[in-house]
Design a protein around this motif. Sequence first.
Motif, PDB file in Angstrom:
ATOM      1  N   ARG A 241       0.858  -1.230   0.132  1.00 10.65           N
ATOM      2  CA  ARG A 241      -0.061   0.058   0.132  1.00 10.65           C
ATOM      3  C   ARG A 241       1.024   1.318  -0.047  1.00 10.65           C
ATOM      4  O   ARG A 241       2.116   1.293   0.571  1.00 10.65           O
ATOM      5  N   LEU A 242       0.470   2.297  -0.498  1.00 14.14           N
ATOM      6  CA  LEU A 242       0.949   3.483  -0.389  1.00 14.14           C
ATOM      7  C   LEU A 242      -0.163   4.495   0.558  1.00 14.14           C
ATOM      8  O   LEU A 242      -1.346   4.662   0.093  1.00 14.14           O
ATOM      9  N   ILE A 243       0.378   4.959   1.659  1.00 13.85           N
ATOM     10  CA  ILE A 243      -0.386   5.536   2.672  1.00 13.85           C
ATOM     11  C   ILE A 243       0.074   6.961   2.383  1.00 13.85           C
ATOM     12  O   ILE A 243       1.241   7.540   2.884  1.00 13.85           O
ATOM     13  N   GLU A 244      -1.078   8.077   2.190  1.00  9.85           N
ATOM     14  CA  GLU A 244      -0.618   9.556   1.752  1.00  9.85           C
ATOM     15  C   GLU A 244      -1.665  10.377   2.669  1.00  9.85           C
ATOM     16  O   GLU A 244      -2.785  10.049   2.878  1.00  9.85           O
ATOM     17  N   LEU A 245      -0.860  11.009   3.496  1.00 12.32           N
ATOM     18  CA  LEU A 245      -1.518  11.999   4.472  1.00 12.32           C
ATOM     19  C   LEU A 245      -1.219  13.394   4.202  1.00 12.32           C
ATOM     20  O   LEU A 245      -0.187  13.882   3.743  1.00 12.32           O
ATOM     21  N   SER A 246      -2.168  14.049   4.299  1.00 15.31           N
ATOM     22  CA  SER A 246      -2.149  15.615   3.858  1.00 15.31           C
ATOM     23  C   SER A 246      -2.626  16.385   5.139  1.00 15.31           C
ATOM     24  O   SER A 246      -3.906  16.258   5.578  1.00 15.31           O
ATOM     25  N   TYR A 247      -1.705  17.349   5.198  1.00 14.00           N
ATOM     26  CA  TYR A 247      -2.453  18.624   6.274  1.00 14.00           C
ATOM     27  C   TYR A 247      -2.208  19.978   5.466  1.00 14.00           C
ATOM     28  O   TYR A 247      -0.993  20.325   5.357  1.00 14.00           O
ATOM     29  N   ARG A 248      -3.268  20.542   5.162  1.00 13.44           N
ATOM     30  CA  ARG A 248      -2.974  22.039   4.600  1.00 13.44           C
ATOM     31  C   ARG A 248      -3.950  23.067   5.047  1.00 13.44           C
ATOM     32  O   ARG A 248      -4.991  23.235   5.112  1.00 13.44           O
ATOM     33  N   PRO A 249      -3.225  23.687   6.157  1.00 11.83           N
ATOM     34  CA  PRO A 249      -4.071  24.924   6.697  1.00 11.83           C
ATOM     35  C   PRO A 249      -4.047  25.867   5.625  1.00 11.83           C
ATOM     36  O   PRO A 249      -3.495  25.885   4.773  1.00 11.83           O
ATOM     37  N   ARG A 250      -5.226  26.686   6.147  1.00  9.27           N
ATOM     38  CA  ARG A 250      -5.395  28.014   5.061  1.00  9.27           C
ATOM     39  C   ARG A 250      -4.389  28.778   5.010  1.00  9.27           C
ATOM     40  O   ARG A 250      -4.289  29.300   3.828  1.00  9.27           O
ATOM     41  N   VAL A 251      -3.562  29.182   5.808  1.00 10.55           N
ATOM     42  CA  VAL A 251      -2.248  30.085   5.813  1.00 10.55           C
ATOM     43  C   VAL A 251      -1.187  29.373   6.031  1.00 10.55           C
ATOM     44  O   VAL A 251      -0.734  28.934   6.995  1.00 10.55           O
ATOM     45  N   ALA A 252      -0.432  28.955   4.936  1.00 12.68           N
ATOM     46  CA  ALA A 252       0.789  28.125   5.111  1.00 12.68           C
ATOM     47  C   ALA A 252       1.854  28.876   3.958  1.00 12.68           C
ATOM     48  O   ALA A 252       1.757  28.672   2.631  1.00 12.68           O
ATOM     49  N   SER A 253       2.941  29.164   4.338  1.00 11.84           N
ATOM     50  CA  SER A 253       3.940  29.671   3.232  1.00 11.84           C
ATOM     51  C   SER A 253       4.883  28.661   3.006  1.00 11.84           C
ATOM     52  O   SER A 253       5.565  28.870   1.841  1.00 11.84           O
ATOM     53  N   VAL A 305       1.871  25.066   8.975  1.00 18.70           N
ATOM     54  CA  VAL A 305       2.777  24.888   7.808  1.00 18.70           C
ATOM     55  C   VAL A 305       2.096  23.695   6.903  1.00 18.70           C
ATOM     56  O   VAL A 305       1.520  22.945   7.605  1.00 18.70           O
ATOM     57  N   ARG A 306       2.067  23.570   5.489  1.00 18.17           N
ATOM     58  CA  ARG A 306       1.734  22.532   4.843  1.00 18.17           C
ATOM     59  C   ARG A 306       2.403  21.429   4.951  1.00 18.17           C
ATOM     60  O   ARG A 306       3.597  21.680   4.702  1.00 18.17           O
ATOM     61  N   VAL A 307       1.953  20.094   5.325  1.00 15.88           N
ATOM     62  CA  VAL A 307       2.796  19.074   5.399  1.00 15.88           C
ATOM     63  C   VAL A 307       1.837  17.748   4.647  1.00 15.88           C
ATOM     64  O   VAL A 307       0.945  17.591   5.024  1.00 15.88           O
ATOM     65  N   THR A 308       2.627  17.266   3.729  1.00 15.04           N
ATOM     66  CA  THR A 308       2.300  16.038   2.886  1.00 15.04           C
ATOM     67  C   THR A 308       3.350  14.744   3.538  1.00 15.04           C
ATOM     68  O   THR A 308       4.279  15.067   3.487  1.00 15.04           O
ATOM     69  N   ALA A 309       2.634  13.681   3.799  1.00 14.98           N
ATOM     70  CA  ALA A 309       3.408  12.534   4.130  1.00 14.98           C
ATOM     71  C   ALA A 309       3.069  11.325   3.379  1.00 14.98           C
ATOM     72  O   ALA A 309       2.071  11.111   3.058  1.00 14.98           O
ATOM     73  N   LEU A 310       4.219  10.613   2.928  1.00 12.62           N
ATOM     74  CA  LEU A 310       3.962   9.398   2.126  1.00 12.62           C
ATOM     75  C   LEU A 310       4.572   8.220   3.029  1.00 12.62           C
ATOM     76  O   LEU A 310       5.611   8.411   3.382  1.00 12.62           O
ATOM     77  N   LEU A 487      10.184  19.843  13.715  1.00 15.10           N
ATOM     78  CA  LEU A 487      10.697  20.560  12.442  1.00 15.10           C
ATOM     79  C   LEU A 487       9.617  21.106  11.614  1.00 15.10           C
ATOM     80  O   LEU A 487       9.844  22.358  11.352  1.00 15.10           O
ATOM     81  N   ALA A 488       8.632  20.778  11.861  1.00 13.42           N
ATOM     82  CA  ALA A 488       7.461  21.028  10.941  1.00 13.42           C
ATOM     83  C   ALA A 488       6.993  22.775  11.670  1.00 13.42           C
ATOM     84  O   ALA A 488       6.520  23.542  10.965  1.00 13.42           O
ATOM     85  N   ALA A 489       7.090  22.585  13.030  1.00 11.15           N
ATOM     86  CA  ALA A 489       6.705  23.771  13.805  1.00 11.15           C
ATOM     87  C   ALA A 489       7.635  25.028  13.717  1.00 11.15           C
ATOM     88  O   ALA A 489       7.541  26.095  13.492  1.00 11.15           O
ATOM     89  N   SER A 490       9.047  24.617  13.309  1.00  8.45           N
ATOM     90  CA  SER A 490       9.873  25.677  12.828  1.00  8.45           C
ATOM     91  C   SER A 490       9.887  26.229  11.542  1.00  8.45           C
ATOM     92  O   SER A 490      10.218  27.317  11.205  1.00  8.45           O
ATOM     93  N   TYR A 491       8.746  25.795  10.780  1.00 10.15           N
ATOM     94  CA  TYR A 491       8.261  26.365   9.383  1.00 10.15           C
ATOM     95  C   TYR A 491       7.085  27.081   9.587  1.00 10.15           C
ATOM     96  O   TYR A 491       6.582  27.841   8.768  1.00 10.15           O
ATOM     97  N   SER A 492       6.521  27.122  10.806  1.00 12.60           N
ATOM     98  CA  SER A 492       5.136  27.703  10.865  1.00 12.60           C
ATOM     99  C   SER A 492       5.338  29.234  10.767  1.00 12.60           C
ATOM    100  O   SER A 492       6.312  29.708  11.558  1.00 12.60           O
TER     101      SER A 492
END
Length: 492
Positions: A241-253, A305-310, A487-492
């Motif tokens: 399987r390929l598991i794809e997780l996506s988090y897309r907040p409204r405001v993310a640079s 921050v927008r984060v995509t994970a595979l 790490l993700a928080a450091s991009y927020s």
Amino acid sequence: MARFPLPAVPSPLLDVEVADVPRRGVPRAVLVPVREEGGDEPELVEGVRPPAKAGDVRSVPDAGTAPRWLVGVGTGAPEHYRGAGAALIRAANDYVAAEAEAGARPSKVVQIELGEQVRGEDVAELALGLLLGGYRYRVSADAAKPAVRTVRLCTPFERAVPAYEQAVARVRELAAASTLARDLANAPSNIKDPAWLADTAERLADGVSGLKVTVRDERWLTEQGFGGVIAVGGGSASPPRLIELSYRPRVASKHLLLVGKGITFDTGGLSIKPADGMHLMRTDMAGGGAVIAAMRAIAALRLGVRVTALVPAAENHVSGSSYRPGDVVRHYGGKTTEVGNTDAEGRMVLADALAYGIRRFDPDAVVDVATLTGATKVALGLRTGGLYASDDELAHRVVAAGERTGEAWWRMPLLDAHVDAIRGELADVKQAPSGPGGVTAALFLREFTAGLPWAHLDIAGPARSEKNYAEVVPGGTGFAARTLIELAASYS
């Protein structure tokens, strides 16, 4: 395949409360800093000498009005408070279990007197140790042993309570991520096949605002040209399987791509592993587990921050349909790999996911996490993760995130002197060339990163432990999950 119930995933967490008024009749602990050089000898407590080092817990028999436990916090370094919390919760759990076995009805609440010297950051580290130090994972018909349910942190400063509560709430999300990553790594592989891991990721996303999970099956993987995943998973009756997780907040640079190795069991394939230690290969998806757990926390914390994970998930088994040494595999995007060792399967599935994620999502930076090489484990031991990076700023962010969360990383060299070793004779690249194994594995993965800022986190050593140390317990450790969140928080 027969199924049977597993412990709850995620495991329930201890309740940690902050208060300024202690409760009467509740067993209590006192934090003891190290005695300054030349200072007075500490007074005995009911005949018990206070601890002299961090993480040392002394029990006071027949405490009466005295504290039940004396807990060493050393010089007050972050790791000292974290270790003290973990040691105390283990001692308190042992006490509750022993009292219950003796027929008593012990309190399942413990309170800790923080003292005037304790700061907000100390409270956070102490809470992290408490939340993780008592972790247990066991598949059994027997009921779990009685244990502490609530710890009250009692501060003498009423005005500090709201700030301490906020610190504990954030640390709770970090601890929940480590706990979930441990659960996923510890789950036995007769249950934890790629479909189970994918289904569990979908279930875990339910109710977490902003987190979306998409699962791709073997037919889709074949159609899209995920040759590495299909090759590795081809020897198993349980398809990949390929598991794809996506988090897309409204405001993310910024947009971060995370990729985690999800090999739910690894026999080594035709290049079969020695029998000794193979049973531990249920944790070979610890990188994927850390990524799934981190994504859940990133969304729960609503980071900007927008984060995509595979997570490419597969079983590496031995059968007539297993891939072979000498095979040439075509990855997503067309690059070809000459297979040298079927036990180097992690880089095969990561290559597909990296190429796909970069082409499909166009991220700003990429981080992959994997129990990848014994070479890095030999170099750094069992408590430090190996960091290979093509970008200095990204490498610094990873190390700093680890320092803030109590996970140690050491940057390893990406030596261009070994680039020629990964050039293929029958194909574009070699999967398992000669040379320093950790370096050549990282150089292989770099071929699929399209020149983007990229970091490879090799957690073959710290992903699993055989004993207690600090907040770590035997089994899967959840290592890297907290680093990825920070790490993700450091991009927020």
